[in-house]
Every structure is written in structure tokens, then in C-alpha cells.
Enzyme design. Structure first.
Site, PDB file in Angstrom:
ATOM      1  N   HIS A 161       0.841  -1.358   0.111  1.00 51.05           N
ATOM      2  CA  HIS A 161       0.099  -0.077   0.024  1.00 51.05           C
ATOM      3  C   HIS A 161       0.841   1.247   0.009  1.00 51.05           C
ATOM      4  O   HIS A 161       1.511   1.418   0.897  1.00 51.05           O
ATOM      5  CB  HIS A 161      -1.031   0.019   1.181  1.00 51.05           C
ATOM      6  CG  HIS A 161      -1.946  -1.053   1.225  1.00 51.05           C
ATOM      7  ND1 HIS A 161      -2.430  -1.434   2.468  1.00 51.05           N
ATOM      8  CD2 HIS A 161      -2.540  -1.793   0.163  1.00 51.05           C
ATOM      9  CE1 HIS A 161      -3.164  -2.866   1.819  1.00 51.05           C
ATOM     10  NE2 HIS A 161      -3.501  -2.644   0.661  1.00 51.05           N
ATOM     11  N   GLU A 199       1.279   3.771   2.704  1.00 48.81           N
ATOM     12  CA  GLU A 199       1.796   3.171   4.191  1.00 48.81           C
ATOM     13  C   GLU A 199       3.282   3.317   4.262  1.00 48.81           C
ATOM     14  O   GLU A 199       4.072   2.344   4.287  1.00 48.81           O
ATOM     15  CB  GLU A 199       1.158   1.789   4.458  1.00 48.81           C
ATOM     16  CG  GLU A 199      -0.222   1.652   4.694  1.00 48.81           C
ATOM     17  CD  GLU A 199      -0.803   0.379   4.787  1.00 48.81           C
ATOM     18  OE1 GLU A 199       0.031  -0.492   4.666  1.00 48.81           O
ATOM     19  OE2 GLU A 199      -1.979   0.398   4.518  1.00 48.81           O
ATOM     20  N   HIS A 250       3.270  -3.556   7.246  1.00 49.01           N
ATOM     21  CA  HIS A 250       2.114  -2.684   6.748  1.00 49.01           C
ATOM     22  C   HIS A 250       2.160  -1.363   7.542  1.00 49.01           C
ATOM     23  O   HIS A 250       2.698  -1.390   8.696  1.00 49.01           O
ATOM     24  CB  HIS A 250       0.874  -2.941   6.724  1.00 49.01           C
ATOM     25  CG  HIS A 250       0.494  -4.122   5.657  1.00 49.01           C
ATOM     26  ND1 HIS A 250      -0.444  -3.833   4.671  1.00 49.01           N
ATOM     27  CD2 HIS A 250       0.887  -5.284   5.307  1.00 49.01           C
ATOM     28  CE1 HIS A 250      -0.765  -4.652   3.800  1.00 49.01           C
ATOM     29  NE2 HIS A 250       0.329  -5.700   4.140  1.00 49.01           N
ATOM     30  N   GLU A 296       1.712  -4.570  11.558  1.00 53.22           N
ATOM     31  CA  GLU A 296       1.400  -3.169  11.213  1.00 53.22           C
ATOM     32  C   GLU A 296       1.873  -2.232  12.391  1.00 53.22           C
ATOM     33  O   GLU A 296       2.211  -2.462  13.425  1.00 53.22           O
ATOM     34  CB  GLU A 296      -0.189  -3.316  11.736  1.00 53.22           C
ATOM     35  CG  GLU A 296      -1.245  -4.162  10.921  1.00 53.22           C
ATOM     36  CD  GLU A 296      -1.752  -3.546   9.742  1.00 53.22           C
ATOM     37  OE1 GLU A 296      -1.278  -2.474   9.480  1.00 53.22           O
ATOM     38  OE2 GLU A 296      -2.341  -3.937   8.803  1.00 53.22           O
TER      39      GLU A 296
END
Length: 1121
Positions: free
Chosen positions: A820, A823, A917, A1002
Site C-alpha cells: 500500500h 503506508e 504494513h 502493522e
């Protein structure tokens, strides 16, 4: 009746049946014995005495006695008594008074009270009694109180409205008066309950009651100077709020000048904290009634277009291409629905907890067959052999290789393919030289012809204290085509920066000089010259010709702490009121476009009085800037290419500011329903003046930051078919400190594709004879950029069979990142991982000797380059394509999965897979993994009954990280497999490849609320540290699984134990998260991102009508059964 303190309660019920009164008194004593007595009589006074006793009993006890009364069927008995009494003429006023007084207390405790009252016919009795006693205040109050309870039932509300109760109540509502305020308050509460019905709201609009309510509110506001009747003023606003839930109500409110009335009354209340409930409700009403505006863009599609090799058969991209060219996709024909918007949003935040927006457990996978890993190859073995070339370490025998550490390493390394020179148009902005000549040109500029030359330090900029203060000059030589001067590749100063005399003395057409800090010692992986070379080989859809200064100068993490911003009370409310002023005072709004990418040839509109914006550089994203006030600008972000949404990532340049003036920036087309900007996160700013003075760094900045729903309509095309949706505003205020500065703003620390290429090339210089490093090009992206693949491990100590065998049998660890583009923190974590793996430390060497690392550091180069937030050039989220990736549309995913499938086919399944991420809604760093049992535990499926055997080692790595890394939170980790995530890398690699330890890691975009970094915003230093800690955790994982292999690694054991002990001292007592992700705020309405969405009242659990007239009692009974 004697009541003991030790007794639970005493209950008295009067039953009037067939002319008899049955009094039952029940007492629960210590011996749990009960007694009853019955007495029949027709004496009115006796009935009144019994009701008085009952009234006294239910008036005390904190509602417990009322609950017992309800449970014993007291409600039905009292309602029957009411019906019987009403048949006598004239009915006893005193008896009616006592009955309604008791019913007013019993009704709120009986969840079926509304149904019972309607079935018994009590509604009409109370209404008739009310009509006959409008001047009898003694009886009027209890009747209104009972009517208020009746009206809480939606079916009753419709019925009462048809019987003229709305009109009846408006006869009681009047202007300011100190008398009978209790009656007025109950009347307004009853009216507000009735107006929750659309039919009643339309009835109130038709009878022009909206201006009446506004006039009454103004009168009470004007006369209640000592604020003793705030509850009445709030009740009036409650009525207005419910009327404006329908479209006709909002229209009537605007026609009655309601915006100006509520705005003026609210602003007069701002200085009084106790009046916040009035201000919040007024704000909610005004936001709801604010006319929906069109987003000022010609189309919600991206400004940039990339033609796909073929169009998918279905999905959002297919719909986008099938859309007729003449369709207005910015707004719908009617974006103003009768219903207020629901509190749900079709959001696709990766790996986030979506259970708050769905029915509980609805998204959790319960199909055992789908949860069981299926290690079956979806591609033939013949196809997978193409990936054999990416695993030379499996066949390398190192014969003839010199293992003398004093000699340079000869490990083969395949560098990324160099791309042919490309010709691109010049940047929009004239250089300082062309400005001096009075020339502008549109001739193309060959980036390959641009070179950078360094002179010795000179002028004031050359002096400094320490390495960080030393400056050197970098002259950007310009190529001259057809005798015309071209603009430089690095930025567009446009005469903003002040140069010393040497700089300004150059003759036109020769050199544009820029002072650059020498940060080589602080940033060993950064080289401005090398970065320019990398940019020349980067292909972008807009064909960028400029480089942003932060990417050129580099970023040195600040040494000071950046705390999570403490939000000032009322900041969101103040911003909303400023937005409302735009409608009330439209003449004060400039509405001046100063930057617009839709104007292809000249997006910058410079009149010398406004800020200048630019985003035409790698990873830049700003579509349009509109000056609305002297120091306020509305900003619009560009959609992802081949998409019509995903507006979150931003990166743009600002210049032409005034020192000391506070500028407000509003990004007005955000889509998520909430953001960490509401909970202490700040934007990032990079000052060029700071950089050339020796501090090249991104810093958290901005005050008065908040995130809220705005009045710009979001079309159903962009909202997944949902109508009536709105965009959200992220607003922040900045005061600039330097004259003639050029500043950059970003959502998070930028990390471009060219930066990655520069870092990978610099990593080559860190290689020692003990390190096996190989760089390959995995594939080429849709945009023609290479996707790098790294292999890192330790060289064998010799060419002996034992050493070569150990080398070839090391387990694989497969790492990926940046699927992504928005990010960017994932790339900073990956940078920390790569630097640790290439470091000469004993721990790094032990790690390399333990594993072979296969790393794809950037899965979505095209999205990163072109400033996308989530998608690639295909317009799709690549982390939702892992089940069936297309080699044409998703080449990086297709070939990365192919590498994993190849390893599976040769029985070398990786020990660990981790995809890096970033998370925009949560704090800390945490992991998502996959577990069958933990998934089933969240549902009603009995995991034990399924006879499931599962290795619990998937929890080991996160647990180790929680001990090592201060930013990591084990409590935030989840190992549940959700249906909506079945096509993500984590789940597919676990299910299809068979990697038990398959994770998504994350990292927060905001900061931490636990551990060593509690209360701090996260920076690049912490992110890179997290990447290094991940490596250390892998080493500890190896030690736990194979302790004998480390019996001689005393250097590792000592260093690691010391590290773990120091970390545990910090994190052991503070590693926790709140039950809710964010604490509640004092401004309950004001602080909610959905605060202009009127929450629906809790429906009667026993009665939820399907339409305005509701269901019949028999239908309700059937539904309940």
C-alpha cells in the site's frame, strides 16, 4: 404495613376486577414466607388510599420496587384500572391523577409498556384527558409524563400524531415564562419523541411549526440570561433536531433562517462552558442542514490516466471503464436523502477491526474446510521452474571462491536493470534564471543530460558548528536546448530562497546554485547525487521532472521527543462554526483557485498574494488548492490512478508564505469515518530553510488539528453505491517561521521508490566477505519499473561439504513491504531490517547464519511513484489479489507468490512470512496472524468438537517481539481469519503455501499508548528500530527452536539477554491497551467524526415496525415468537 430495613422491598398492588379491589401485599422476610390478603370494596376513597400507598412505595427504592411491580404484572392491572375508571362519568379527577402519577413511574421500567397501553386502549384515554385539562396544571403534568412514555414507542408515536397530539402539544408550548417550567419541559420531551416519526415530522413542517420552534428558542435564549433553564432550551433544540432528520424539515429550517439563528445564538454561548450541550446540539443541526456542495472538480477520477493492457471482467475498475463518459460522477441527481446517514461506512482499511461496523462475528470465517491450510499448487511445476534462477544459493558450491576475509567479497550481485534515458516535458515552474530572462519554455528536457557539480564551500552557508552544520554547494547545471534555458530538476525555487552574493552573481543561462547540507556521516545510505541518478530511471505516469527537496536532502531524525498532541477542548466545534460562516457570510469567501492539476499546461496560478502549491514530483499528491479566506485554503487530493477514491495520502510543497501568520489548511475529500488526527496525530512538515541551515528533517507540526464530516457530497459512484454520503475534512493550522521558505507537508514520512533504489545501491557498500547479498529484478511493473528482490544470508565459512550443506539447508524467511503506497512507515521498518541484516555486528552475523532472507522491499513501486494511497496502476488493492493474481495486471504479486509456490514445490516452505504494513486507526506496532482455533473461538462453533490439532508456535514470534520491542503491543495482536481478508498475503501464504508463521506486521502512523514510547508520536528512528528488533526476534526464535546450535554463541546470548532484560523493565508493566481503541472525550457530540449523524433511538426490543404505520400486534407476537 411495616417495612423493615433488612427486607428487600414491600409491594402493594391494587387490582380492580369486576367491581372488586384485590389488594395483595407481599413481603420477603428472612424466612422467605409470603402472605396475602384480599378485600373487596367499591369505595372510591379506599381505592385512592391504596393507590396512594402504591405511589409512596414506588417513589423510593431506586427503581427496584418498580421492577418488582412490573414483573408481577402490575402494569396491565394499572392500565385495566385506568380503562375501568374512564367509563364512569365524570371520571374521578383525583383517581386519574393518582393512576397517571404511578404509570409515569412504572412506564419507563416496563419495556413492553407502549404495546400494553395500545392494546388496552389507554392511549386515547390519556389524550382525551389531556385535551379536557389543558388549564388544569395539577393533572396536566402526569398526563404529559405518561404520554412521553407512550411516545417512546414508534408505532404509538404515529398513532398519537394521527390523533392530533402534535397540534395539541403546540398549544402548551409558549414563549419565555418562569411559571410552569416543569410542564413545558415534559411537553417538549414528548414532542421530541413524537417528531422522531417521519410522518409527525412532516406534519410539523406542513403546519409551519419550524419557524415557531425557532422563535420560541430565540425568546428563551434572549430572556434566560442567568442560564437557569438550559434544559428547556436544549429540549427545544431536540425537537428541531428530529424535524430536520427529514429533507422537508431541513428545507423548512433553511427557509426559516435557522442557520443564522442557531449560529448567532451559539456564538453568544461559546464563552459559557455550561452551555456546551446547547452549542453541540446546535452544531449538529447546522451541519446536518448545511446544503450539500459539489466537490469542485470536473470528475472524481484521477487527473492522471494509465491505459491498462486489458480490463478486468468485474470489480470497481471494470465499472469505472464501463461508465459512460458524459456521466457526472461527482454528485448524484439527489444527494440529500430523507434519512440521515447511518453510522456505517464501507471501509477497506487493511487488517483493521471491522467488527464495529458489522454484525458481531459476521466477518469471521467459520467454514472449517476453508480454514484448514491447503498446500496445493495452483500453477504447474513446469511454470514454477522459471523461478529457479532466483535461488542460486540452493545450487552454489563456492568452488574456487576465496574465503580470505581480507579480500573483497565476490558474491554475485545482480543490480536492477538500468533504464534507457527518457525525454520528459519541463516542470511547470520557471527557474530563477529563466525568470531573470523573462522567458518561459515548454521544450522537453532530457533528464539524462542533467549533471550535478560540487564546488568548495563558500559564503555564509559554508561555516557551521559540527558536521550537521557544514554546508556545501550543489550547482544544478542546465541543459540549453534551442538557446532557451530550462528549469532545474530539484524543486522549483522560483526565487524564493535567498542566495548569497556568489549565487546571485551568476550570469543568466549558466548555473542555479543551491546550498545543500553535508549529512553523509549522519545518513550513510543517502547521497543526493546518487538520488538524482535513481530518479532518472524512475518512470511515472505524469512524467515528473522535479525532485522534492526532502527526498534530495534526506531526513535526519530529530533528537527531541515529539509528543502526541493534546487536543484543545472545543477545537472541532470552532472549525465547524468557521465552515458554517461560509454559508452565512458568503461575501467573505474568496473562492480563488491557486493550484489545479486539471489545468494541464499551467497548474500553478500565481498572483503574488497567495500561497504557491506544487505536487508534481515523485509520490506527490495534491490535486487542487482553493483559497477561501486570506489565510485559509481548501485542498483536494487526487484519487488513485484508475480509481475514483482512496484519498488519504498527501505530499505537497508550499511557498510564498508570510512569517508569523497562521494558515489553516483543509483537506476536504477524505473518506474514512475517523482518523488518528482526532487522537493526537500531527502532519509532517519539512522546511528547506531548516535543511540548508543544517537540520534536514521532517518534524511533526500543526495545531488545532481535527477530522470531521463536511458538507461536500460524495456520489454513490464513489461510495460503493451508497447515496447521501459525505466527505470528511482533515484540518490543521501552521505558523511559518522563516521568510522566503519552501515547506513540504506529508501524511507520513515519505519514502519514494527512487529512495529505495538509492538505499539498495548504498547497501552494496556495506557488504563484507561474510555477507551473501544478491539483488535481482523480480519483474517489471505495469509502469515499466523494476521490482527488486534481495537475498541475504551468511557466506559459508569454507567450501567443505559440511559448510555447504549447512548453507543450503538454512530455513527461509520471506519478507515483503509497501503493498500500500500510503503506508510509508512500512518502508522505514523495512529499512531498519535491511540495515540490521547488512550490519557487521555479531548478532547480525548469527542471524545470517541462521536463515536465508528473501525480501521484496516494495511490492507496489508504481503506486508509490505516482502518489497513490492504496492501489497500483491497475486501480486495485494489490493485497486483495493474492488468491488469483494476474501476471498482466498484478505482476509483482503474481511473481512474489510464484517464488513462494516454488519454495513449496521443492519442500522448502519458509519458516516465517511477514508483510510490513501501516495502520491509520490504531496505535503501537502489532501483528495479525492466522489460527483455526482462535478464529472459531470468536464464533459459536465448538473448536474442540472439530477435533482440530494446531501448533501454537504462531504466537511465539509476536510474544518475543512484545518482550524486545518497546513499540510492540501483544494485546493488540489478532490471529482471527476473516472472510474479507481471505485474499490477503497473510491468509493466502498461510492457507495455500502452508506457512504456519504467516503475519502482517502493522505499524502505527500516529504513536504509542504503552511501553517506553507511551504518549509519543512515532518517528523514523522508532520505525527503523522496529525493523531491527524484528530481526533480533527471529534470532531468538531460532534459539528457542534449536538451542543447541547456539551453545557456542556466547556473544549473542550475552547481548540478547541484556537487551531483553532492559526492554522488559520498560514494557512488562505497561504493555496493555484499553478496551476501546480510543478513550472518550469530554465533547461527546463534537468530537465524534460522525457527530452530525443523528444516532437512532434504541428500538423497542419487542417492537420494531417495518414502516411508519408499524406492525400489527399479532404480527409483533409472531415475530417475537
Amino acid at each position: 404495613m411495616h417495612i423493615l430495613h433488612t427486607c428487600s422491598y414491600v409491594l402493594a398492588i391494587a387490582v380492580y376486577v369486576s367491581g372488586s379491589i384485590c389488594v395483595c401485599s407481599c413481603r420477603r422476610s428472612n424466612d422467605s414466607k409470603h402472605f396475602c390478603f384480599y378485600q373487596s370494596t367499591r369505595d372510591l376513597q379506599t381505592i385512592l388510599n391504596i393507590l396512594c400507598i402504591l405511589n409512596e412505595l414506588v417513589s423510593v427504592g431506586g427503581g427496584r420496587r418498580v421492577g418488582v411491580l412490573v414483573s408481577k404484572g402490575g402494569t396491565a392491572i394499572l392500565l385495566q384500572l385506568l380503562i375501568t375508571t374512564s367509563k364512569e362519568w365524570p371520571p374521578s379527577e383525583e383517581l386519574m391523577l393518582q393512576l397517571h402519577t404511578i404509570l409515569a413511574k412504572v412506564g419507563p421500567k416496563d419495556r413492553k409498556f407502549g404495546i400494553k397501553a395500545r392494546i388496552n386502549g389507554a392511549l386515547n384515554i390519556t389524550v382525551s384527558l389531556l385535551k379536557q385539562n389543558l388549564q388544569n396544571h395539577k393533572l396536566l403534568l402526569p398526563c404529559l409524563q405518561v404520554l412521553r412514555v407512550y411516545s417512546a414507542n414508534s408505532v404509538n408515536a404515529v398513532s398519537l400524531g394521527k390523533n392530533g397530539v402534535v397540534e395539541l402539544l403546540f398549544k402548551i408550548i409558549g414563549p419565555y415564562s418562569k411559571k410552569n417550567t416543569s410542564i413545558l419541559k415534559v411537553t417538549l420531551d414528548t414532542l421530541a419523541a413524537l417528531l422522531k416519526s417521519k410522518a409527525n415530522a412532516r406534519r410539523a413542517v406542513d403546519r409551519t411549526y419550524v419557524p415557531t420552534l425557532l422563535a420560541v428558542y430565540q425568546d428563551w435564549h434572549r430572556n434566560d440570561t442567568r442560564h437557569r433553564h438550559v434544559h428547556i432550551r436544549k429540549a427545544i433544540l431536540g425537537c428541531i433536531r428530529n424535524i430536520t432528520n427529514i429533507k422537508l424539515g431541513r428545507k423548512a429550517f433553511l427557509e426559516a433562517d435557522g442557520m443564522r439563528i442557531l449560529y448567532s445564538t451559539s456564538t453568544e454561548c461559546l464563552s459559557v462552558r455550561t452551555l456546551d450541550p446547547l452549542i453541540n446540539t446546535s452544531s449538529l443541526i447546522m451541519r446536518k442542514c448545511f446544503p450539500k456542495n459539489r466537490l469542485p472538480v470536473p470528475t472524481i477520477r484521477s487527473v492522471f490516466h494509465y491505459q491498462l493492457p486489458h480490463i478486468p471482467a468485474e470489480g470497481p475498475v471494470a465499472q469505472l471503464y464501463r461508465q459512460p463518459p458524459d456521466v457526472d460522477d461527482v454528485v448524484d441527481e439527489s444527494d440529500d436523502n430523507d434519512d440521515t446517514e447511518a453510522d456505517t461506512e464501507n471501509d477497506t482499511e487493511n487488517e483493521e477491526d471491522e467488527k464495529n461496523h458489522k454484525t458481531q462475528n459476521d466477518d469471521i470465517e467459520t467454514d472449517i474446510s476453508k480454514l484448514r491450510p491447503k498446500e496445493n499448487l495452483t500453477r504447474p511445476l513446469e511454470d514454477l521452474k522459471m523461478y529457479e534462477c532466483f535461488f542460486p544459493e540452493l545450487s552454489e558450491n563456492f568452488q574456487g571462491y576465496s574465503f580470505d576475509s581480507s579480500k573483497s567479497c565476490q558474491t554475485p550481485a545482480v543490480l536492477p536493470k538500468s533504464l534507457a534515458p527518457i525525454v520528459v516535458p519541463t516542470a511547470h515552474a520557471p527557474s530563477p534564471l529563466s525568470l531573470a530572462q523573462g522567458e518561459l519554455t515548454d521544450l522537453p528536457l532530457d533528464l539524462d543530460s542533467i549533471c550535478i557539480s560540487k564546488d568548495g564551500p563558500g559564503g555564509a552557508g559554508g561555516a557551521g558548528e559540527g558536521l550537521a552544520q557544514e554546508l556545501e554547494r550543489v550547482a544544478l547545471e542546465e541543459d540549453t536546448l534551442n538557446g532557451q534555458s530550462q528549469s532545474p530538476v530539484v524543486g522549483s525555487l522560483q526565487g524564493e530562497l535567498e542566495h548569497d552574493d556568489d549565487c546571485s552573481s551568476h550570469s543568466s543561462g549558466e548555473l542555479g546554485v543551491l546550498e545543500v547540507p553535508d549529512t553523509a556521516a549522519l545518513l550513510p545510505l543517502h547521497d543526493p547525487e546518487l538520488y538524482i541518478d535513481m530518479v532518472k530511471g524512475t518512470k511515472s505516469v505524469p512524467q515528473y521532472t522535479e525532485v522534492a527537496y526532502p527526498d534530495y536532502f534526506g531526513h535526519v531524525a530529530p533528537t527531541f521527543r515529539e509528543h502526541i498532541l493534546e487536543r484543545v477542548y472545543g477545537v472541532q466545534r470552532a472549525k465547524i462554526f468557521q465552515d458554517i460562516e461560509r454559508m452565512i457570510h458568503p461575501n467573505d469567501i474568496l473562492d480563488k483557485v491557486v493550484y489545479d492539476l486539471d489545468l494541464k499546461r499551467s497548474p500553478v496560478i500565481d498572483d503574488g498574494e497567495s500561497l504557491k502549491f506544487n505536487s508534481q514530483f515523485e509520490s506527490g499528491n495534491l490535486r487542487k488548492a482553493v483559497q477561501v479566506r486570506k489565510f485559509e485554503y481548501d485542498l483536494i487530493l487526487n484519487s488513485d490512478i484508475n480509481s475514483n477514491h482512496y484519498h488519504q495520502w498527501f505530499y505537497f510543497e508550499v511557498s510564498g508564505m508570510r512569517v508569523g501568520s497562521s494558515y489553516r489548511f483543509n483537506i476536504i475529500n477524505c473518506e474514512k469515518v475517523n482518523s488518528q488526527f482526532n487522537y493526537g496525530m500531527q502532519v509532517l512538515m519539512y522546511s528547506v530553510q531548516e535543511a540548508i541551515s543544517g537540520h534536514p528533517r521532517w518534524v511533526r507540526t500543526g495545531t488545532e488539528i481535527c477530522y470531521y464530516k463536511n458538507h461536500f457530497s460524495r456520489s454513490s459512484i464513489a461510495a460503493g453505491g451508497q447515496k447521501g454520503k459525505s466527505y470528511y475534512t482533515m484540518t490543521f493550522t501552521v505558523t511559518f517561521q522563516y521568510r522566503d521558505d519552501v515547506c513540504y507537508f506529508a501524511y507520513h514520512y515519505p519514502y519514494t521508490y527512487s529512495t529505495l533504489k538509492m538505499h539498495l545501491q548504498k547497501l552494496e557498500a556495506l557488504r563484507t566477505p561474510q555477507i551473501y547479498l544478491r539483488q535481482d529484478v523480480l519483474c517489471e511493473t505495469l509502469g515499466g519499473n523494476s521490482c527488486p528482490l534481495l537475498t541475504i544470508t551468511a557466506m559459508p565459512q569454507s567450501s567443505s561439504n559440511d559448510q555447504i550443506c549447512q548453507f543450503k539447508n538454512r530455513p527461509y524467511v520471506f519478507l515483503t513491504a509497501r503493498v500500500h503506497p500510503g503506508e510509508t512507515n512500512a518502508s522505514w521498518v523495512m529499512k531498519g531490517t535491511l540495515e540490521f541484516l547488512m550490519s557487521p555486528s555479531p548478532m547480525a552475523q548469527s542471524l545470517r547464519e541462521s536463515y536465508v532472507f528473501k525480501i521484496v522491499p516494495m511490492l507496489n513501486p508504481d503506486g508509490v511513484i505516482n502518489g497513490n494511497h492504496r492501489c497500483s496502476l491497475s486501480g486495485e488493492d494489490l493485497n486483495r489479489q493474492w488468491q488469483r493474481p494476474s501476471p498482466d495486471l498484478h505482476p509483482t504479486i503474481f511473481h512474489t507468490k510464484g517464488l513462494l509456490q516454488y519454495l513449496s514445490s521443492i519442500q522448502r516452505v519458509p519458516l516465517v512470512y511477514c508483510d510490513y504494513h501501516g495502520h491509520s486507526r490504531k496505535k503501537n506496532v502489532f501483528m495479525y496472524g492466522c489460527s483455526i482455533k482462535e478464529t472459531l473461538w470468536q464464533t459459536n462453533v465448538n473448536a474442540a468438537a472439530c477435533d482440530l490439532q494446531e501448533d501454537l508456535s504462531y504466537r511465539t514470534l509476536p510474544k518475543i517481539l512484545s518482550q524486545l520491542a518497546p513499540a510492540f503491543s501483544m494485546a493488540s495482536c489478532s490471529f482471527v481469519v476473516e472472510k474479507s481478508k481471505e485474499s490477503t498475503a497473510r491468509v493466502v501464504v498461510w492457507r495455500e503455501i502452508g506457512v504456519q508463521k504467516s503475519y502482517t506486521m502493522e505499524s502505527t502512523l500516529c504513536g504509542c499508548d504503552q511501553g517506553k514510547y507511551k504518549g509519543l508520536q512515532i518517528g523514523t528512528r522508532e520505525l527503523e528500530e522496529m525493523g531491527a528488533q524484528f530481526c533480533i526476534a527471529l534470532l531468538r526464535l531460532k534459539r528457542l527452536s534449536s538451542p543447541l546450535e547456539f551453545r557456542n554463541s556466547s556473544h549473542f546470548l550475552d547481548v540478547e539477554n541484556d537487551l531483553i532484560e532492559s526492554r522488559c523493565k520498560v514494557t512488562s508493566s505497561t504493555t496493555y491497551v484499553l478496551d476501546e481503541d480510543e478513550p472518550s472525550f469530554m465533547e461527546e457530540v463534537d468530537y465524534s467524526a460522525e457527530s452530525n449523524d443523528e444516532p437512532e433511538p434504541d428500538p423497542d426490543p419487542q417492537e420494531t415496525p417495518a414502516d411508519e404505520d408499524g406492525l400489527s400486534d399479532s404480527e409483533l407476537a409472531l415475530r417475537r415468537s
